[in-house]
Motif scaffolding. Sequence first.
Motif, short mmCIF file in Angstrom:
data_model
loop_
_atom_site.label_atom_id
_atom_site.label_comp_id
_atom_site.label_asym_id
_atom_site.label_seq_id
_atom_site.Cartn_x
_atom_site.Cartn_y
_atom_site.Cartn_z
N VAL A 48 54.32 38.95 27.45
CA VAL A 48 53.08 39.48 26.88
C VAL A 48 52.16 39.97 28.00
O VAL A 48 51.58 41.07 27.93
N PHE A 49 52.07 39.18 29.04
CA PHE A 49 51.22 39.51 30.20
C PHE A 49 51.64 40.86 30.81
O PHE A 49 50.81 41.77 30.96
N VAL A 50 52.91 41.01 31.14
CA VAL A 50 53.36 42.25 31.77
C VAL A 50 53.10 43.45 30.86
O VAL A 50 52.58 44.48 31.30
N SER A 51 53.41 43.31 29.60
CA SER A 51 53.22 44.45 28.69
C SER A 51 51.74 44.78 28.53
O SER A 51 51.36 45.95 28.56
N GLU A 52 50.89 43.78 28.43
CA GLU A 52 49.47 44.06 28.23
C GLU A 52 48.84 44.73 29.45
O GLU A 52 48.00 45.62 29.31
N ILE A 53 49.24 44.31 30.64
CA ILE A 53 48.71 44.97 31.84
C ILE A 53 49.17 46.43 31.87
O ILE A 53 48.40 47.35 32.13
N MET A 54 50.46 46.65 31.58
CA MET A 54 50.97 48.03 31.61
C MET A 54 50.29 48.90 30.55
O MET A 54 50.09 50.09 30.75
N LEU A 55 49.94 48.29 29.43
CA LEU A 55 49.40 49.06 28.32
C LEU A 55 47.92 49.39 28.48
O LEU A 55 47.36 50.13 27.67
N GLN A 56 47.30 48.85 29.54
CA GLN A 56 45.89 49.17 29.75
C GLN A 56 45.73 50.67 30.00
O GLN A 56 46.26 51.21 30.97
N GLN A 57 45.05 51.36 29.13
CA GLN A 57 44.78 52.79 29.27
C GLN A 57 46.05 53.62 29.36
O GLN A 57 46.07 54.69 29.96
N THR A 58 47.14 53.11 28.80
CA THR A 58 48.43 53.78 28.91
C THR A 58 49.14 53.70 27.57
O THR A 58 49.14 52.66 26.93
N GLN A 59 49.78 54.80 27.18
CA GLN A 59 50.38 54.85 25.86
C GLN A 59 51.72 54.11 25.80
O GLN A 59 52.44 54.01 26.79
N VAL A 60 52.06 53.64 24.60
CA VAL A 60 53.25 52.84 24.38
C VAL A 60 54.52 53.56 24.87
O VAL A 60 55.36 52.98 25.56
N GLN A 61 54.66 54.83 24.52
CA GLN A 61 55.89 55.54 24.88
C GLN A 61 56.07 55.65 26.39
O GLN A 61 57.20 55.68 26.89
N THR A 62 54.94 55.73 27.11
CA THR A 62 55.02 55.76 28.57
C THR A 62 55.46 54.41 29.12
O THR A 62 56.23 54.33 30.08
#
Length: 373
Positions: A48-62
């Motif tokens: 959850v942590f890794v995905s949430e950091i990556m998803l900050q201001q960044t779209q799911v498909q990216t």
Amino acid sequence: MAVDETLISKYFNWSDAKIVAFQKALLEWYDREGRQLPWRVDHDPYHVFVSEIMLQQTQVQTVIPYYLDFIASFPTVGELASAPESKLLKAWEGLGYYSRVRNMQKAAQQIMRDYAGQWPTTAAKLQTLTGIGPYTAAAIASIAFNQPIAAIDGNAFRVFARLLKIDLDISKSQTRPVFQAIGDRLISVARPGDFNQAIMDLGTSYLTAKQPDAEHSPVRDFDESLADGTTLAYPVKTKKAKPIDFYYYALAIQSPEGWLFEQRPTKGMLARLWMLPLIDRDDLTTSDPKEVLAELSTLFQQETEIHAEFHEVEMKPVIHTFTHQKWHIQIVQAKLTSTPNLSLFSGKWLSLAAIAEAPLPTVQLKLNQQLFV
DNA sequence: GATCCGTGGTG
DNA sequence: TCACCAAGGAT
């Protein structure tokens, strides 16, 4: 902490029965049509942590391919904590906001050192970790640990603003506590993580920013802006400033040992990533192309006593737009017959193989396209 | 609390 | 080309 109760009641005065009905409509839709995503296969706090950091201001498909690669390379919080920075930056290459990955490692080291490798389970403690703010702390606490706290991201701002016709400016920091308080009253205590993720799915499907389809949303009966046709008036948000133009020369200097690259400073734009040396045109005394080349040549010879004959490469300038800056880069090239010592430029000579290994920002990948293809 | 920090997609 | 947007946080 104490949010003005009269301000909350101005926008929100649902009965308990209505709240329950809303949760039911939302979660039944989520169970039916919620997205299947790689980080939703389990509730492991590290995932959850890794995905949430990556998803900050960044779209799911990216994020999806980066997430899969990252978890494969750094499977546990302990391995993230001890990974070399260059490997982390390389894994993040092209994703942007590079301080996220360095902060992520700091947080992993805090987990190992301060919590003996065991994640704290409350949003308050999670928010003390570097790179974890109010949104990410609530997301991890609710999804991984079933804590009933609303995760207020851009989707939640937009969804709640529309449902309740909240006309507060969401770009102002005083607004967040109001949304937080309302979200905390709406959230399902039984399924807080699913509730938060359902709000996000709603915000990327029926209640998107530009082309919403509010009349078909699973919570249309609770949508106050839909009722009076003002969906697009929400959320209220102040506009962003236009990016400022910067003009650079990129020095593409090739010696027998490779191309001259510099690691960017520890702080600021593209921190600690590798690029060709950039010369701000404003730092040169002339703008005449021939004199510019002569000046660059002089600049370089001062430090090397090696004759460097710069020439402007016949190619269009590389233009790269960031959130706040727009760079216009003209490449100038020089080929050296021997490898000089470096002092003017605190860089390294990188072979093509080494360039491929180094973490590069997208603007440098664009320069590579012009130079190495 | 305003500003900084990336990138890719969209109309 | 351009404005805006997308699972924010640090300073």
